[in-house]
Design an enzyme around this catalytic site. Structure first.
Site, short mmCIF file in Angstrom:
data_model
loop_
_atom_site.label_atom_id
_atom_site.label_comp_id
_atom_site.label_asym_id
_atom_site.label_seq_id
_atom_site.Cartn_x
_atom_site.Cartn_y
_atom_site.Cartn_z
N CYS A 57 108.80 -14.58 -2.56
CA CYS A 57 109.78 -13.50 -2.36
C CYS A 57 109.25 -12.12 -2.68
O CYS A 57 108.25 -11.97 -3.37
CB CYS A 57 111.00 -13.72 -3.22
SG CYS A 57 111.88 -15.24 -2.90
N GLY A 116 109.04 -12.94 2.72
CA GLY A 116 110.31 -13.66 2.82
C GLY A 116 111.08 -13.24 4.05
O GLY A 116 111.29 -12.05 4.28
N ASN A 148 111.43 -12.59 -8.11
CA ASN A 148 110.40 -13.36 -7.40
C ASN A 148 109.76 -14.31 -8.40
O ASN A 148 109.22 -13.87 -9.41
CB ASN A 148 109.34 -12.39 -6.84
CG ASN A 148 108.12 -13.09 -6.25
OD1 ASN A 148 107.07 -12.49 -6.14
ND2 ASN A 148 108.24 -14.35 -5.88
N GLY A 149 109.87 -15.59 -8.12
CA GLY A 149 109.26 -16.58 -9.01
C GLY A 149 110.19 -17.76 -9.21
O GLY A 149 111.16 -17.92 -8.46
N TYR A 162 96.89 -16.40 0.72
CA TYR A 162 97.90 -16.44 1.78
C TYR A 162 99.07 -15.47 1.63
O TYR A 162 99.43 -14.78 2.57
CB TYR A 162 98.45 -17.87 1.91
CG TYR A 162 99.63 -17.98 2.83
CD1 TYR A 162 99.47 -17.93 4.21
CD2 TYR A 162 100.93 -18.09 2.32
CE1 TYR A 162 100.57 -17.99 5.06
CE2 TYR A 162 102.02 -18.16 3.16
CZ TYR A 162 101.84 -18.11 4.53
OH TYR A 162 102.92 -18.17 5.36
N SER A 219 96.92 -14.69 8.80
CA SER A 219 96.44 -14.76 7.42
C SER A 219 94.95 -15.04 7.32
O SER A 219 94.33 -14.77 6.30
CB SER A 219 97.24 -15.81 6.65
OG SER A 219 97.40 -16.96 7.44
N CYS A 273 103.05 -27.45 -6.99
CA CYS A 273 103.28 -26.24 -7.78
C CYS A 273 104.70 -26.26 -8.30
O CYS A 273 105.64 -26.33 -7.53
CB CYS A 273 103.06 -25.01 -6.90
SG CYS A 273 103.46 -23.50 -7.76
N CYS A 306 97.40 -25.86 -8.59
CA CYS A 306 97.53 -26.65 -7.37
C CYS A 306 96.17 -27.15 -6.89
O CYS A 306 96.08 -28.10 -6.13
CB CYS A 306 98.24 -25.85 -6.28
SG CYS A 306 97.41 -24.32 -5.82
P1 5GP Z 1 100.90 -27.11 6.60
O1 5GP Z 1 99.53 -27.58 6.21
O2 5GP Z 1 101.90 -27.39 5.50
O3 5GP Z 1 101.35 -27.64 7.89
O4 5GP Z 1 100.86 -25.54 6.80
C1 5GP Z 1 100.03 -24.72 6.06
C2 5GP Z 1 99.96 -23.37 6.70
O5 5GP Z 1 101.25 -22.75 6.62
C3 5GP Z 1 99.00 -22.44 5.97
O6 5GP Z 1 97.83 -22.32 6.74
C4 5GP Z 1 99.72 -21.11 5.90
O7 5GP Z 1 99.22 -20.21 6.87
C5 5GP Z 1 101.16 -21.40 6.20
N1 5GP Z 1 102.08 -21.30 5.05
C6 5GP Z 1 103.39 -21.04 5.17
N2 5GP Z 1 103.98 -21.01 3.95
C7 5GP Z 1 103.03 -21.29 3.04
C8 5GP Z 1 103.05 -21.40 1.60
O8 5GP Z 1 104.05 -21.24 0.92
N3 5GP Z 1 101.87 -21.71 1.01
C9 5GP Z 1 100.72 -21.87 1.73
N4 5GP Z 1 99.59 -22.16 1.07
N5 5GP Z 1 100.68 -21.76 3.07
C10 5GP Z 1 101.81 -21.48 3.73
MG MG Z 2 98.05 -20.60 8.53
#
Ligand code: 5GP
Ligand code: MG
Length: 459
Positions: free
Chosen positions: A5, A32, A106-107, A245, A286, A385, A439
């Site tokens: 957030c 967010g 946020n948190g 990210y 990203s 996490c 994590c």
């Molecule tokens: P998943 O592996 O869960 O399908 O998706 C991971 C991808 O979702 C990551 O590459 C990142 O770009 C995006 N992403 C969206 N929300 C988050 C988050 O809260 N944490 C992380 N590490 N990646 C997120």
């Molecule tokens: Mg991604």
């Protein structure tokens, strides 16, 4: 693991508080997309407006005009649970009359449930299921003559992550938890002050960056100016995922430009996992900086192999299963004429559940890619996490379930390289002991007892 957030706070008698809050939240939209809100005080009353959706959907000229005053706080909420409940939108308000507080957080508070039970017994009412309301009522119930003193007492009872902006009718306060898990920074603007999750919001609001609010610090701003209460922090535990990210690449956190950290992650990946290939691309947005870094270090030309429709918000994709299935396809379109027949290095920030990556790889194959060498800017994410609300539990984390060779197979890549922890830390240019790496390495900055309590408690 989704609770990146955004919070903002502004104090100035010389500017349009609601519009500046709006633009600050707008530049923190990446943190967010579920809901957004602004609360403003004119010294007598606190008014607020919250709504579901993107910042630009939540506020109209009419609403912004209505929010008049010289102090404002704002919030963007991130959640992917699909429980898009408006009554959880922030800022939240607690208390009544002249003691009303507005709060944006946020948190995640790990011991929110026991605190909530305790406060309920004391007669405090709860209207939302947010941690933030627990914090607000805890502050109200804490001893102390001033708001700062009450906050200081409340902080002794709070376990977990909180970067917050708090507003009373005549004060703006910024608070960061003793471990500094989420970022928070301070700047000046039009004879006033601004607080925001990331420095990019200060840049875009036309503010001057002054400093980061330190772990355990309370910054109080009122008509007498700014005062700061620094307390001894615990061990620092800045979330490493801010660099990987969450944060925007044009933000500076702990003195490091996020863009440069990501570029270095790509450079480190090129050293750790070199491969013969024709083109390097990142999965937008990203991983763009990291892909550029990989390209520079390897000498393999950089290209954009996937175009992202930036206007596809999560909120549009979620409600309906067919839309969800179409999600990746609506979000990305492969540049077939560029990638066809090519051996690609594809850089991505992280793999969490491993649900999106196979779709992306599939799209690239359909676009004609001959080989796909996947490179990830983080080590395998094996531990849940508990400092985030919607953390994936262990069984959802693909890297907790299978070894890397099986992940490669599952995702459909020709090769797969995860950046080493040393490589990642090196890329940030910061000392390892300031980070929470739980994590990635299972070393939680809070007692595991508390962590496990949170894990079994559910939401
Ligand atoms: P998943 O592996 O869960 O399908 O998706 C991971 C991808 O979702 C990551 O590459 C990142 O770009 C995006 N992403 C969206 N929300 C988050 C988050 O809260 N944490 C992380 N590490 N990646 C997120
Ligand atoms: Mg991604």
């Amino acid at each position: 693991m989704h609770e990146g957030c955004a919070v903002v706070g502004i104090f100035s008698r010389e500017m349009d508080i609601s519009r500046t809050s709006f633009f600050s939240l707008f530049s923190l939209q990446h943190r967010g997309q579920e809901s957004s809100g602004i609360a403003v005080s004119d010294g007598h009353n606190i008014r607020k407006h919250t709504g579901n959706g993107l910042v630009s959907q939540v506020f109209t000229e009419y609403e912004l005009d209505r929010l008049r005053g010289h102090i404002g706080i704002g919030h963007n909420h991130y959640s992917t649970t699909g429980t898009n409940r408006l009554f959880n939108a922030q800022p939240i308000t607690v208390g009544s009359g002249t003691s009303t507080l507005a709060l944006a957080h946020n948190g995640n508070i790990v011991n929110a449930e026991p605190l909530r039970d305790e406060l309920t017994e004391l007669g405090y009412n709860f209207h939302t299921s947010t941690n933030s309301e627990v914090i607000g009522n805890l502050i109200l119930s804490s001893p102390g003559n001033s708001l700062e003193e009450k906050i200081r007492h409340a902080m002794r009872r709070l376990e977990g992550a909180y970067s917050m902006t708090i507003m009373s009718k005549d004060k703006l306060i910024g608070v960061r938890d003793p471990m500094g898990i989420r970022p928070l920074c301070l700047g000046t603007i039009d004879n006033g002050w601004i607080i925001a999750s990331e420095s990019c919001a200060l840049d875009q609001a036309g503010a001057q960056f002054i400093e980061e609010i330190e772990p355990a610090e309370i910054v109080v701003i009122d008509d007498d100016g700014k005062s700061s209460f620094k307390q001894k922090g615990k061990r620092k535990a800045l979330c490493i995922f801010e660099y990987i990210y969450f944060a925007r690449p044009d933000s500076v956190i702990s003195g490091k430009l996020v863009y440069q950290a990501r570029e270095s992650m790509g450079a480190m990946l090129a050293q750790e996992y070199p491969v013969d290939a024709d083109l390097v691309m990142g999965i937008p947005d990203s991983a763009t900086a990291a892909a550029i870094g990989y390209s520079r270090t390897s000498g393999i030309p950089y290209c954009e192999g996937l175009l992202k429709n930036r206007y596809v918000g999560r909120t549009f994709i979620q409600p309906d299963q067919r839309m969800r299935d179409l999600g990746v396809q609506m979000e990305f379109n492969p540049l077939s004429r560029i990638i066809s027949g090519k051996r690609l290095v594809v850089v991505d920030d992280s793999i969490v559940r491993g649900t999106t990556t196979p779709h992306v790889i599939n799209l690239l194959r359909k676009g004609g890619a001959r080989e796909i060498h996947l490179r990830i800017c983080a080590p395998p994410l094996c531990h849940p996490c508990f400092l985030e609300v919607d953390m994936a539990s262990e069984w959802e984390l693909i890297a907790a379930q299978m070894p890397v060779p099986r992940i490669r197979e599952y995702l459909g890549a020709d090769s797969l390289g995860y950046l080493s922890l040393d490589g990642l830390i090196h890329a940030t240019g910061l000392p390892e002991d300031i980070f929470c790496l739980a994590c990635l390495n299972g070393e939680y900055p809070l007692p595991t007892q508390i962590a496990l309590g949170k894990l079994t408690m559910g939401k």
